[in-house]
Each structure stands twice: as C-alpha cells, then as structure tokens.
Design a protein around this motif. Structure first.
Motif, mmCIF file in Angstrom:
data_model
loop_
_atom_site.group_PDB
_atom_site.id
_atom_site.type_symbol
_atom_site.label_atom_id
_atom_site.label_comp_id
_atom_site.label_asym_id
_atom_site.label_seq_id
_atom_site.Cartn_x
_atom_site.Cartn_y
_atom_site.Cartn_z
ATOM 1 N N ILE A 363 0.859 -1.182 0.000
ATOM 2 C CA ILE A 363 0.000 0.000 0.000
ATOM 3 C C ILE A 363 0.894 1.230 0.000
ATOM 4 C CG2 ILE A 363 -0.209 0.089 2.528
ATOM 5 C CD1 ILE A 363 -3.103 1.094 2.112
ATOM 6 N N SER A 364 0.465 2.276 -0.734
ATOM 7 C CA SER A 364 1.233 3.520 -0.804
ATOM 8 C C SER A 364 0.307 4.647 -1.238
ATOM 9 C CB SER A 364 2.415 3.377 -1.781
ATOM 10 O OG SER A 364 1.935 3.120 -3.095
ATOM 11 N N ILE A 365 0.796 5.867 -1.079
ATOM 12 C CA ILE A 365 0.034 7.053 -1.477
ATOM 13 C C ILE A 365 0.779 7.742 -2.603
ATOM 14 C CG2 ILE A 365 -0.873 9.285 -0.732
ATOM 15 C CD1 ILE A 365 -1.099 8.159 2.068
ATOM 16 N N ASN A 366 0.089 7.955 -3.722
ATOM 17 C CA ASN A 366 0.658 8.631 -4.881
ATOM 18 C C ASN A 366 -0.249 9.812 -5.242
ATOM 19 O OD1 ASN A 366 2.840 6.728 -5.372
ATOM 20 N ND2 ASN A 366 1.252 5.285 -5.997
ATOM 21 N N GLY A 367 0.130 10.976 -4.739
ATOM 22 C CA GLY A 367 -0.672 12.157 -5.009
ATOM 23 C C GLY A 367 -2.058 12.060 -4.405
ATOM 24 N N TYR A 372 -2.794 -0.007 -3.950
ATOM 25 C CA TYR A 372 -2.618 -1.180 -3.112
ATOM 26 C C TYR A 372 -2.464 -2.424 -3.982
ATOM 27 C CZ TYR A 372 -7.624 -1.630 -4.125
ATOM 28 O OH TYR A 372 -8.846 -1.722 -4.757
ATOM 29 N N THR A 373 -1.828 -3.409 -3.402
ATOM 30 C CA THR A 373 -1.673 -4.723 -4.040
ATOM 31 C C THR A 373 -2.032 -5.783 -3.013
ATOM 32 O OG1 THR A 373 0.126 -3.919 -5.438
ATOM 33 C CG2 THR A 373 -0.081 -6.302 -5.186
ATOM 34 N N ILE A 374 -2.822 -6.769 -3.409
ATOM 35 C CA ILE A 374 -3.253 -7.825 -2.494
ATOM 36 C C ILE A 374 -2.669 -9.151 -2.949
ATOM 37 C CG2 ILE A 374 -5.245 -9.019 -1.501
ATOM 38 C CD1 ILE A 374 -6.909 -6.525 -2.140
ATOM 39 N N LYS A 412 -13.920 0.242 2.266
ATOM 40 C CA LYS A 412 -13.883 -1.090 1.679
ATOM 41 C C LYS A 412 -13.341 -0.992 0.253
ATOM 42 C CE LYS A 412 -16.801 -5.123 0.766
ATOM 43 N NZ LYS A 412 -18.176 -5.692 0.854
ATOM 44 N N VAL A 413 -12.461 -1.931 -0.110
ATOM 45 C CA VAL A 413 -11.838 -1.867 -1.436
ATOM 46 C C VAL A 413 -12.257 -3.062 -2.297
ATOM 47 C CG1 VAL A 413 -9.860 -0.603 -0.521
ATOM 48 C CG2 VAL A 413 -9.747 -3.090 -0.711
ATOM 49 N N ASP A 414 -12.163 -2.846 -3.584
ATOM 50 C CA ASP A 414 -12.462 -3.875 -4.579
ATOM 51 C C ASP A 414 -11.170 -4.628 -4.883
ATOM 52 O OD1 ASP A 414 -13.136 -5.416 -6.757
ATOM 53 O OD2 ASP A 414 -14.293 -3.827 -7.738
ATOM 54 N N LYS A 415 -11.154 -5.925 -4.660
ATOM 55 C CA LYS A 415 -9.945 -6.718 -4.884
ATOM 56 C C LYS A 415 -9.501 -6.702 -6.334
ATOM 57 C CE LYS A 415 -10.895 -10.049 -1.178
ATOM 58 N NZ LYS A 415 -11.118 -11.487 -0.888
ATOM 59 N N SER A 416 -10.439 -6.453 -7.220
ATOM 60 C CA SER A 416 -10.087 -6.477 -8.643
ATOM 61 C C SER A 416 -9.423 -5.179 -9.095
ATOM 62 C CB SER A 416 -11.335 -6.732 -9.485
ATOM 63 O OG SER A 416 -12.257 -5.656 -9.332
ATOM 64 N N LYS A 417 -9.408 -4.166 -8.231
ATOM 65 C CA LYS A 417 -8.793 -2.892 -8.575
ATOM 66 C C LYS A 417 -7.507 -2.707 -7.781
ATOM 67 C CE LYS A 417 -13.178 -0.722 -9.844
ATOM 68 N NZ LYS A 417 -14.111 0.415 -9.626
ATOM 69 N N THR A 418 -6.818 -1.631 -8.083
ATOM 70 C CA THR A 418 -5.516 -1.410 -7.453
ATOM 71 C C THR A 418 -5.399 -0.047 -6.787
ATOM 72 O OG1 THR A 418 -4.601 -0.584 -9.529
ATOM 73 C CG2 THR A 418 -4.350 -2.954 -9.060
ATOM 74 N N ASP A 419 -6.455 0.789 -6.811
ATOM 75 C CA ASP A 419 -6.347 2.083 -6.133
ATOM 76 C C ASP A 419 -7.720 2.645 -5.806
ATOM 77 O OD1 ASP A 419 -7.297 2.843 -8.590
ATOM 78 O OD2 ASP A 419 -5.703 4.267 -9.026
ATOM 79 N N ILE A 420 -7.699 3.651 -4.874
ATOM 80 C CA ILE A 420 -8.902 4.405 -4.520
ATOM 81 C C ILE A 420 -8.514 5.871 -4.418
ATOM 82 C CG2 ILE A 420 -9.974 2.492 -3.256
ATOM 83 C CD1 ILE A 420 -9.118 3.909 -0.654
ATOM 84 N N GLU A 421 -9.518 6.738 -4.419
ATOM 85 C CA GLU A 421 -9.260 8.156 -4.254
ATOM 86 C C GLU A 421 -8.875 8.442 -2.791
ATOM 87 O OE1 GLU A 421 -9.224 10.680 -6.295
ATOM 88 O OE2 GLU A 421 -9.959 9.734 -8.138
ATOM 89 N N ARG A 422 -7.877 9.280 -2.619
ATOM 90 C CA ARG A 422 -7.496 9.679 -1.252
ATOM 91 C C ARG A 422 -8.649 10.413 -0.571
ATOM 92 N NH1 ARG A 422 -1.913 12.463 0.887
ATOM 93 N NH2 ARG A 422 -2.745 13.284 2.847
ATOM 94 N N SER A 423 -9.465 11.076 -1.366
ATOM 95 C CA SER A 423 -10.598 11.817 -0.825
ATOM 96 C C SER A 423 -11.676 10.899 -0.255
ATOM 97 C CB SER A 423 -11.198 12.714 -1.910
ATOM 98 O OG SER A 423 -11.616 11.937 -3.029
ATOM 99 N N SER A 424 -11.479 9.583 -0.358
ATOM 100 C CA SER A 424 -12.422 8.652 0.255
ATOM 101 C C SER A 424 -12.445 8.810 1.771
ATOM 102 C CB SER A 424 -12.053 7.207 -0.106
ATOM 103 O OG SER A 424 -12.043 7.011 -1.505
ATOM 104 N N PHE A 425 -11.373 9.376 2.315
ATOM 105 C CA PHE A 425 -11.294 9.651 3.751
ATOM 106 C C PHE A 425 -11.597 11.129 3.999
ATOM 107 C CE2 PHE A 425 -8.622 5.902 3.254
ATOM 108 C CZ PHE A 425 -9.047 5.108 4.309
ATOM 109 N N ASP A 426 -12.368 11.423 5.019
ATOM 110 C CA ASP A 426 -12.683 12.792 5.392
ATOM 111 C C ASP A 426 -11.508 13.362 6.187
ATOM 112 O OD1 ASP A 426 -13.730 15.214 6.044
ATOM 113 O OD2 ASP A 426 -15.352 14.448 7.315
ATOM 114 N N GLU A 427 -10.622 14.050 5.488
ATOM 115 C CA GLU A 427 -9.401 14.540 6.115
ATOM 116 C C GLU A 427 -9.624 15.788 6.952
ATOM 117 O OE1 GLU A 427 -6.607 15.017 2.964
ATOM 118 O OE2 GLU A 427 -6.374 12.854 2.629
#
Length: 640
Positions: A363-367, A372-374, A412-427
């Motif tokens: 898992i990492s943050i890019n911009g 993520y990789t499972i 919750k993440v989709d195993k078939s994908k590899t990323d989500i928007e950082r904005s998914s979290f209320d910062e």
C-alpha cells in the motif's frame, strides 16, 4: 494615728492585689515589630524582633505611670499567618524592664504574619493589647534589605522541607527538573557529567510573585548526569545552600538503539537467521529488554522465538523449517525499558520470504490516490479494507489484530482494482497534533482486522498550519520579553521549544534564540531606543513523527526603552563668605564652617540653603552664593 494605720493597710492590700496597667495613647508608635536585624549587615527573615524605638526606652514605657513597675506586668507575643484565625503564643513572661525581644523564630520568610503584643498584669487584671503589627513577606523589603537577607537559624532544615526537586520528562536529549515554588531569590543550577563544570548551567533570578518552578536542560543521550542547586534567600547570592539531586540517566537515541537491534544476517541457501544482542550491554541507559521473533503471514501472527537481556549469547533460527503456502515475513519485535523508567518498543528487522510467482501485499500514497496490491494467497472470501490509524494509539497486540474503534476511518476496497481516491477519507476531521498511517487490512470472522501492510500518511492539516502570533510582554533598554500564541491548536499540541528572532530595523544585528517550553521568551543584549522586528515560531512534538515546525509569525515592531537616567547625587560645596574690598576675608578650609570648624554634613544642607548669603554684604553676595549652590561646584568669589 488610726487613720494613718488604715491607709497603710489599704496600701498593702492594693499592692498585694496588684494594679491595672494602662497603655499610653501613643504606645504603638513607641514600638517596632519586624524582622530581626544586625545593624546594616543582616536582616534575619526567619526571626521576629519586638523592640522599643528609643535607645533608653523599655517595655515599661508603653504603660502610663503608676502601674509600670518591674513586677506590675509582663509582655507576651502572639503570631498568626495572614488568612488564619488562631493565634499562637510565641513568647510569654517577658519582663517589661527589657528593651527588646528577638527570640521568636521559625518564620516562613515568604509568608505574611500578624503580630499581637499583649501586656499581662502579674495578678488578676485585664490584658492590654496593642494594635496588630504586620510582618512580611520578606520579598516586599527594600532592595538594600533583600541584599542582606539571611536565616538566623535553620536554613538547611527550611529548604530540606520546602525544596524537593524531581526529574520529569527525561528523554534522549534533555530532562526537566521540577519543584514547588521556593522562597529564594537566587537559584544556581550546576550540571555534572564526569566533572562539575566551572560555571553554573543556569542562574535563576527568582521572582517570588511569579516563581520559576522548572528547568529543562539540553544534554546528550544515554549518559548519566548529576544536578546540584545552590539556593540563596538574599538577592546577591551571598549565602548559598547546596542541594544535591540523585543521578539521572537520559534515554537512548532511538535510531542508535535501532541500529544495534537491527543487526542480523540471513543466509538464503541455508535459510538460517542469526542475531547477537550482547552489544546492547554497551547502552548503560537500558534497564531491560525482551524480544520476540514472529512469523507474519497475511496478518496471521505466530511466535517463533523469544529472549531477553539475561541471555548473553548469539542466537539463530532456521526459517527453512517453517511451513507456509503464501509469502510471509519474519519480524523481530523488541520491547525495552530505560533506566529513567520509559517503556518503548521497536521493530528491529524483517525478512520477507517469497513463494514462487506471488506478489507481496503493498500500500502507498501517490498524489491524490491510494494504491494497493493484495497477495492472491489471501483468503478469497475475506473482506479487504483500507483503514487510517493514529500512530501510537493502542489497539494492536502480538496477534496483529486491530479493533475497529481504533481506526479513524475505513474504506472497503475492490480486490479487482488497485487504487482508490485519497478523498475517500474525510481529512477535515483529522487532528493536527497527530501522525497517521494508512493500513491494508483483512477483516476476520470476529469482526476485527488483520494487518496486511502499512504506509506513512502525511497529515494534510500540517500543510495549512496557522502561524502563531507574537506580541510584546515587556521591554527594557536592553531586552525584549515576548509572548507567543498558538493559533492552530490553542495550546493542545505538545511544545518542544520556541524560536525567537529579533532584528534591528534597517538591516541591523539579528538576535536569535531557542527557548524551552518552560522558559521566559526574553531576548537580551539589545540596544536602547532601537526598533526591532521580532518574530517567532513553535516547534511541536508530534508523537510517532517527531518535531514539527510551524510557519514563522508576522513581524511585530518593538522599540526598546531609553537608558535609565543615573541617580542624581547632589554635592553641596561649603559656603564661602563673600567680603567687600574693605573687609579682610577669614581663611575657610574645605569641610569647615565659620562657626567652629565642624564639618558640614548632608543633613546641614537644608539649613545652609536657608541661610545662604545672610553673612555677605549686599544682594550681590546673596546672588553669588545662590549661584554657587545651583551649579553644585566649589566656588570662591572675592570682590576687589
């Protein structure tokens, strides 16, 4: 004859019964009640003195004639602290033939007392009471008296009872000494690391109204230090009492400690992992430690080996003997306690053991995206989530389990994908004084989470941190004292230290200084009547991240005060008589007067001014004599 006998009998009876002492109307003005003094050399601020003002006066002079004899009455002294109700008798049966009494001891110099002087008849009668006299606190004395303040007795006992410093906040690069407000004007702090230094580490001019109660000392990690205080009741530090503290040991630098614990070797051919922790004995600041070697396979934790500081030999473990279907990690987890009592932990090292054609969890943050990789070996039916967690918050044990209530957010993440928007979290709801980490987690049947992988998550609040505000507290001709306000957290965030910078307007000299959180923000060695641009910033301590520097504040322009005017000392010259040409001037030597050659003192100046020119002939002599006093220099004028 019968009448004379009757009078004598009545007189005997009256004397046997005693008389009733009566105070003079001005009795209180005849008496001085205050600290005991020894001329101009000492003021004993722990001892009370009651004495008559006149050199030849006695306590009996407080009473009206007729009942002020040696056997008519005695004197008593009662004392109470201001704010209390009960009076305590400190002395009794004091003869009224005495001139003074100075044996009331054990006063607290920083307390204010009320003193009551009582006249007690030796026989039945009414007790006479003088008005209440206030005494103390000593720091309200004149500066000259504070310079010679002393304990008459019991200084060591007093400070042993009232000064009990303790070590607090021991870290790898500093420690703080804290104490209750102490009744002393000078506190010298000495530091020893091997040998005592030649000069005190800190000289504190203690303000009793706003006392210093703690001090932070910057030191080196993992070393032993001794601290000694020199305490003085007087403002000049003439009589110093020494108070020694026990040895303190600073914590280790965590990076240095990690470097030792991380030393290991792993042979790919033999799959043998080796480590040797006997070198930890070199860290005298480590009281104890223990370690556990664990296997982490997709969040499932199994303990493989353990040890502690009592084992003084190298160790090894055969990783090849472990059975596993998936990639796994072998990790060394260390817990330790320092001599100062600080408990902490660290991950010493981790070896990743790969199976053929398997990817690691990542898992990492890019911009603006979190990637993520499972690992495909993770249970296919398990739910995978990404969680945000405060670093340092409890909630993960050896089993690797993380409770949902210890997470700041879950997506919750989709195993078939590899990323989500950082904005998914209320910062916007994140705390500014906290460091966070992002976690790839697997939900278990028990509804808690197993950690698959983690990565740093930079707190977005740090990018919009408000600059502090700096404003003037006070200034002198050579110094500026500032206050600094935390506008971002309003004081909730831990402060490591402050940085203050003051530059003379017009590209002049710049004074920069670092202050601990418990220090007064005072910049010294400035020029009088000079404008300075002053600014400041706060260096916070973020747990799990380290130091965080706020932006610099806006400048505030402060002008130092003018130099104080020197005290004027008037020296009046002796007045020389002015004679006309027909007169023969009598020789007058300096320091003599015509009335008998006695030296003119300052107490005579007022009279001299009143009589200037009265012996001279004409108004001219008077004017010249007045001019002589105004210019305050010796002047002799002869009219030819």
């Amino acid at each position: 004859m019968w009448l004379l006998r009757t009078v004598l009998v009545l007189l005997v009876i009256y004397q046997a019964q005693g008389c009733q002492p009566e105070l003079k109307e001005d009795a209180a003005s005849l008496l001085t009640v205050g600290y005991d003094k020894q001329g101009s050399t000492a003021v004993y601020v722990d001892t009370l003195s009651v004495e008559m003002n006149g050199r030849k006066q006695k306590f009996s002079d407080l009473l009206k004639p007729g009942c002020n004899g040696r056997k008519s009455a005695t004197l008593a002294i009662e004392v109470r602290k201001e704010g209390t109700e009960d009076w305590k008798e400190k002395a009794k049966d004091i003869r009224i033939t005495r001139k003074n009494y100075d044996n009331v001891k054990d006063l607290d110099p920083c307390s204010k007392y009320e003193v009551r002087v009582l006249i007690k008849p030796t026989s039945d009668g009414e007790i006479r009471e003088l008005p209440i006299f206030p005494v103390g606190p000593f720091h309200k004395l004149d500066p000259e008296e504070k310079e010679i303040a002393q304990f008459k007795s019991g200084a060591e006992e007093y400070y042993t009872e009232h000064f009990k410093p303790e070590y607090t906040q021991v870290s790898d690069n500093s420690f703080t000494v804290q104490w209750e407000p102490v009744c002393a004007l000078v506190i010298n702090v000495w530091l020893k690391e091997g040998e005592w230094k030649d000069e005190p580490e800190k000289v504190i001019k203690n303000d009793i109204e706003n006392p210093t109660t703690e001090l932070t000392l910057d030191v080196e990690p993992c070393k032993q230090f001794e601290v000694m205080f020199e305490i003085s009741i007087d403002s000049e530090g003439n009589e110093l009492l020494e108070e020694y503290m026990p040895t303190v040991t600073t914590d280790p630098d965590k990076e240095d400690l990690s470097a030792i614990f991380s030393k290991h070797s792993y042979e790919n051919i033999t799959s043998v992992l080796k480590w040797d922790y006997t070198e930890i004995d070199e860290f005298a600041c480590i009281k104890s430690f223990s370690y556990k070697l664990v296997k982490d396979e997709n969040g499932e934790i199994v303990e493989l080996s353990e040890g502690n500081d009592k084992v003084h030999q190298a160790a090894e473990f055969s990783v090849g003997a472990l059975a596993a279907d998936c990639n796994f990690g072998v990790r060394m987890e260390v817990e330790y306690e320092t001599v100062a009592g600080q408990k902490d932990s660290l991950e010493a090292f981790e070896e990743h053991i790969h199976k053929k054609d398997q990817k690691d969890n990542a898992i990492s943050i890019n911009g603006s995206r979190i990637t993520y990789t499972i690992n495909p070996c993770v249970e296919p039916e398990s739910e995978i989530v990404i969680g945000l967690k405060e670093i340092g918050r409890e909630g993960k044990g050896l089993s690797g389990r993380t409770l949902e209530q210890n997470l700041e957010g879950i997506v919750k993440v989709d195993k078939s994908k590899t990323d989500i928007e950082r904005s998914s979290f209320d910062e916007t709801e994140l705390k500014p004084c906290v460091a966070y980490k992002i976690m790839l987690l697997r939900k278990t049947v028990d509804q808690d989470f197993k950690e698959l992988e983690t990565a740093e998550f930079e707190n977005p609040q740090w990018n919009s941190w408000k600059a502090p505000s700096v404003f003037e507290k006070e200034n002198t001709s050579t110094s500026i004292t500032l206050n600094i306000a935390d506008l971002e957290t309003e004081g909730e965030c831990l402060v490591s230290h402050y940085n203050i910078s003051c530059q003379a307007v017009g590209e002049g000299d710049t004074k920069q200084k670092m202050f601990h959180a418990n220090e007064e923000l005072k910049i010294d060695d400035l020029l009088p009547e000079t404008k300075y641009n002053c600014k400041g910033r706060i260096v916070h301590t973020i747990p799990g991240s380290g130091a965080f520097e706020t932006p610099w504040s806006d400048f505030v322009v402060i002008e130092t005060a003018p130099l104080p005017l020197p005290e004027e000392v008037s020296t009046f010259a002796p007045v020389t008589e002015v004679k006309s040409e027909d007169s023969t001037p009598a020789p007058v030597t300096e320091g003599e007067s015509e009335s008998g050659g006695e030296e003119t003192t300052e107490t005579d100046h007022e009279g001299a001014e009143m009589n200037i020119g009265l012996k001279s002939d004409g108004n001219l002599g008077t004017i010249l004599a007045l001019w002589q006093c105004l210019i305050i220099v010796p002047l002799t004028i002869t009219l030819n």
